[in-house]
Design a protein around this motif. Structure first.
Motif, PDB file in Angstrom:
ATOM      1  N   ARG A 131       0.693  -1.289   0.016  1.00 17.99           N
ATOM      2  CA  ARG A 131      -0.076  -0.089   0.086  1.00 17.99           C
ATOM      3  C   ARG A 131       0.863   1.201   0.100  1.00 17.99           C
ATOM      4  O   ARG A 131       1.448   1.708  -1.002  1.00 17.99           O
ATOM      5  CB  ARG A 131      -1.150  -0.214   0.926  1.00 17.99           C
ATOM      6  CG  ARG A 131      -2.064  -1.398   1.208  1.00 17.99           C
ATOM      7  CD  ARG A 131      -2.982  -1.386   2.361  1.00 17.99           C
ATOM      8  NE  ARG A 131      -3.424  -2.755   2.222  1.00 17.99           N
ATOM      9  CZ  ARG A 131      -2.949  -3.802   2.889  1.00 17.99           C
ATOM     10  NH1 ARG A 131      -1.824  -3.724   3.846  1.00 17.99           N
ATOM     11  NH2 ARG A 131      -3.665  -4.837   2.898  1.00 17.99           N
ATOM     12  N   TYR A 132       0.902   1.978   1.020  1.00 13.78           N
ATOM     13  CA  TYR A 132       1.670   3.291   1.187  1.00 13.78           C
ATOM     14  C   TYR A 132       2.427   3.070   2.575  1.00 13.78           C
ATOM     15  O   TYR A 132       2.155   2.981   3.362  1.00 13.78           O
ATOM     16  CB  TYR A 132       0.679   4.348   1.298  1.00 13.78           C
ATOM     17  CG  TYR A 132      -0.077   4.702   0.008  1.00 13.78           C
ATOM     18  CD1 TYR A 132       0.473   5.150  -1.169  1.00 13.78           C
ATOM     19  CD2 TYR A 132      -1.560   4.125  -0.041  1.00 13.78           C
ATOM     20  CE1 TYR A 132      -0.482   5.246  -2.173  1.00 13.78           C
ATOM     21  CE2 TYR A 132      -2.232   4.207  -0.778  1.00 13.78           C
ATOM     22  CZ  TYR A 132      -1.590   5.016  -2.010  1.00 13.78           C
ATOM     23  OH  TYR A 132      -2.540   5.176  -3.190  1.00 13.78           O
ATOM     24  N   PRO A 133       3.997   3.396   2.461  1.00 10.03           N
ATOM     25  CA  PRO A 133       4.808   3.349   3.488  1.00 10.03           C
ATOM     26  C   PRO A 133       3.982   4.512   4.597  1.00 10.03           C
ATOM     27  O   PRO A 133       3.668   5.428   4.169  1.00 10.03           O
ATOM     28  CB  PRO A 133       6.086   3.824   2.741  1.00 10.03           C
ATOM     29  CG  PRO A 133       6.071   3.474   1.469  1.00 10.03           C
ATOM     30  CD  PRO A 133       4.558   3.606   1.133  1.00 10.03           C
ATOM     31  N   LEU A 134       4.327   3.775   5.818  1.00  7.23           N
ATOM     32  CA  LEU A 134       3.819   4.887   6.781  1.00  7.23           C
ATOM     33  C   LEU A 134       4.639   6.159   6.693  1.00  7.23           C
ATOM     34  O   LEU A 134       4.047   6.974   7.182  1.00  7.23           O
ATOM     35  CB  LEU A 134       3.976   4.068   8.149  1.00  7.23           C
ATOM     36  CG  LEU A 134       3.411   2.666   8.361  1.00  7.23           C
ATOM     37  CD1 LEU A 134       3.515   2.128   9.733  1.00  7.23           C
ATOM     38  CD2 LEU A 134       1.875   2.807   8.156  1.00  7.23           C
ATOM     39  N   ARG A 137      -5.685   7.057   6.252  1.00  3.89           N
ATOM     40  CA  ARG A 137      -6.237   6.043   5.966  1.00  3.89           C
ATOM     41  C   ARG A 137      -7.673   5.936   6.071  1.00  3.89           C
ATOM     42  O   ARG A 137      -8.477   6.371   7.061  1.00  3.89           O
ATOM     43  CB  ARG A 137      -5.483   4.696   6.985  1.00  3.89           C
ATOM     44  CG  ARG A 137      -4.140   4.560   6.815  1.00  3.89           C
ATOM     45  CD  ARG A 137      -3.880   3.378   7.947  1.00  3.89           C
ATOM     46  NE  ARG A 137      -4.728   2.292   7.997  1.00  3.89           N
ATOM     47  CZ  ARG A 137      -4.674   1.194   7.182  1.00  3.89           C
ATOM     48  NH1 ARG A 137      -3.510   1.403   6.245  1.00  3.89           N
ATOM     49  NH2 ARG A 137      -5.185   0.092   7.009  1.00  3.89           N
ATOM     50  N   PRO A 138      -8.349   5.580   5.094  1.00  2.33           N
ATOM     51  CA  PRO A 138      -9.873   5.613   5.415  1.00  2.33           C
ATOM     52  C   PRO A 138     -10.466   4.611   6.090  1.00  2.33           C
ATOM     53  O   PRO A 138      -9.611   3.730   6.256  1.00  2.33           O
ATOM     54  CB  PRO A 138     -10.224   5.500   3.844  1.00  2.33           C
ATOM     55  CG  PRO A 138      -9.188   5.083   2.951  1.00  2.33           C
ATOM     56  CD  PRO A 138      -7.836   5.294   3.584  1.00  2.33           C
ATOM     57  N   SER A 192     -10.206   0.912   4.946  1.00  3.87           N
ATOM     58  CA  SER A 192      -8.864   0.230   4.136  1.00  3.87           C
ATOM     59  C   SER A 192      -8.600  -1.124   5.176  1.00  3.87           C
ATOM     60  O   SER A 192      -9.233  -1.242   6.322  1.00  3.87           O
ATOM     61  CB  SER A 192      -7.874   1.492   4.471  1.00  3.87           C
ATOM     62  OG  SER A 192      -7.727   1.624   5.767  1.00  3.87           O
ATOM     63  N   GLN A 193      -7.753  -1.847   4.337  1.00  6.27           N
ATOM     64  CA  GLN A 193      -7.584  -3.215   4.994  1.00  6.27           C
ATOM     65  C   GLN A 193      -6.528  -3.101   6.240  1.00  6.27           C
ATOM     66  O   GLN A 193      -5.647  -1.672   5.960  1.00  6.27           O
ATOM     67  CB  GLN A 193      -6.861  -3.964   3.937  1.00  6.27           C
ATOM     68  CG  GLN A 193      -8.074  -4.491   2.890  1.00  6.27           C
ATOM     69  CD  GLN A 193      -7.407  -5.517   1.778  1.00  6.27           C
ATOM     70  OE1 GLN A 193      -6.166  -5.899   2.010  1.00  6.27           O
ATOM     71  NE2 GLN A 193      -8.188  -5.911   0.866  1.00  6.27           N
ATOM     72  N   TRP A 194      -6.261  -3.761   6.906  1.00  8.21           N
ATOM     73  CA  TRP A 194      -5.410  -3.599   7.885  1.00  8.21           C
ATOM     74  C   TRP A 194      -4.588  -5.451   8.129  1.00  8.21           C
ATOM     75  O   TRP A 194      -5.490  -6.342   8.303  1.00  8.21           O
ATOM     76  CB  TRP A 194      -5.976  -3.253   9.438  1.00  8.21           C
ATOM     77  CG  TRP A 194      -4.873  -3.411  10.421  1.00  8.21           C
ATOM     78  CD1 TRP A 194      -4.292  -4.134  11.224  1.00  8.21           C
ATOM     79  CD2 TRP A 194      -4.481  -1.921  10.791  1.00  8.21           C
ATOM     80  NE1 TRP A 194      -3.394  -3.704  11.867  1.00  8.21           N
ATOM     81  CE2 TRP A 194      -3.363  -2.275  11.915  1.00  8.21           C
ATOM     82  CE3 TRP A 194      -4.595  -0.650  10.648  1.00  8.21           C
ATOM     83  CZ2 TRP A 194      -2.770  -1.242  12.426  1.00  8.21           C
ATOM     84  CZ3 TRP A 194      -4.009   0.273  11.029  1.00  8.21           C
ATOM     85  CH2 TRP A 194      -3.168   0.034  12.059  1.00  8.21           C
TER      86      TRP A 194
END
Length: 195
Positions: A145-148, A154-155, A158-160
């Motif tokens: 996804r996107y690096p922290l 995060r919507p 969104s997945q976790w």
């Protein structure tokens, strides 16, 4: 019986488990069931990837310990993770002195590991196999996804990815918990191209 299902005649047994999970996972009901609940998802390491590898090695070692066994009692390890070249599982395998079979099924890696371990034990090739998998939210974010470090918002939907690892010792006897069968799925492309 489905055409892609194996029924195990010898009913391989699950002797033990070993688990570790991060702070978010342990904040709910899961926390009281894991062997090691982490207060810090870095697990004392300098990177998320090293923490993931350490969690997986911990879960494998704990599963062996919880079975009342030693490393030399294990015939093989089947494991995987979400990183490129299943690097956490490969690096964790260096800590143990038994053969390693790496698998990648993303969310199905644990099921795949258990199915393969049960099949190899049912066929009589091995007596005791550790099946395991692990993941880390922050390393998965970086890869998928996107690096922290980007600081993206995060919507809520969104997945976790879980921060945790689990291992189990599958054997040719010694427990009431059996793996009775496995069904292998197939990839089906429905041809949907509109996201």
């Amino acid at each position: 019986m489905a055409k892609h299902t194996i029924i195990f005649d010898k009913r391989p047994r699950i002797l033990s488990t070993g688990t570790v999970a991060g702070p978010k996972e342990c904040a709910g009901v899961v926390g009281k069931y894991v062997d090691k609940a982490l207060a810090d998802d870095m697990f004392g390491e300098s990177t998320y990837e090293k923490a993931e590898c350490k969690m997986l090695a911990y879960a494998i070692g704990k599963a062996i310990e919880n079975a009342g066994m030693k490393e030399e009692d294990i015939d093989m390890m089947i494991s995987g993770d979400l990183l490129n070249q299943i690097i956490s599982a490969s690096f964790a395998a260096r800590d143990f002195d038994f053969p390693f079979l790496g698998v990648y099924g993303a969310c199905s890696t644990m099921s795949e590991s258990l199915a393969l371990a049960a099949a190899l034990i049912d066929a009589g090739y091995f007596k005791r196999i550790v099946a395991a998998t692990g993941s880390h939210f922050s390393s998965a974010e970086r890869q998928y996804r996107y690096p922290l470090e980007l600081g993206n918002t995060r919507p809520p939907q969104s997945q976790w990815t879980v921060t945790g690892a689990g291992g189990t010792v599958v054997a040719d006897g010694g427990s009431d918990i059996a793996v009775t069968g496995a069904t292998f799925g197939k990839v089906v492309d429905f041809g949907i191209t509109d996201v």
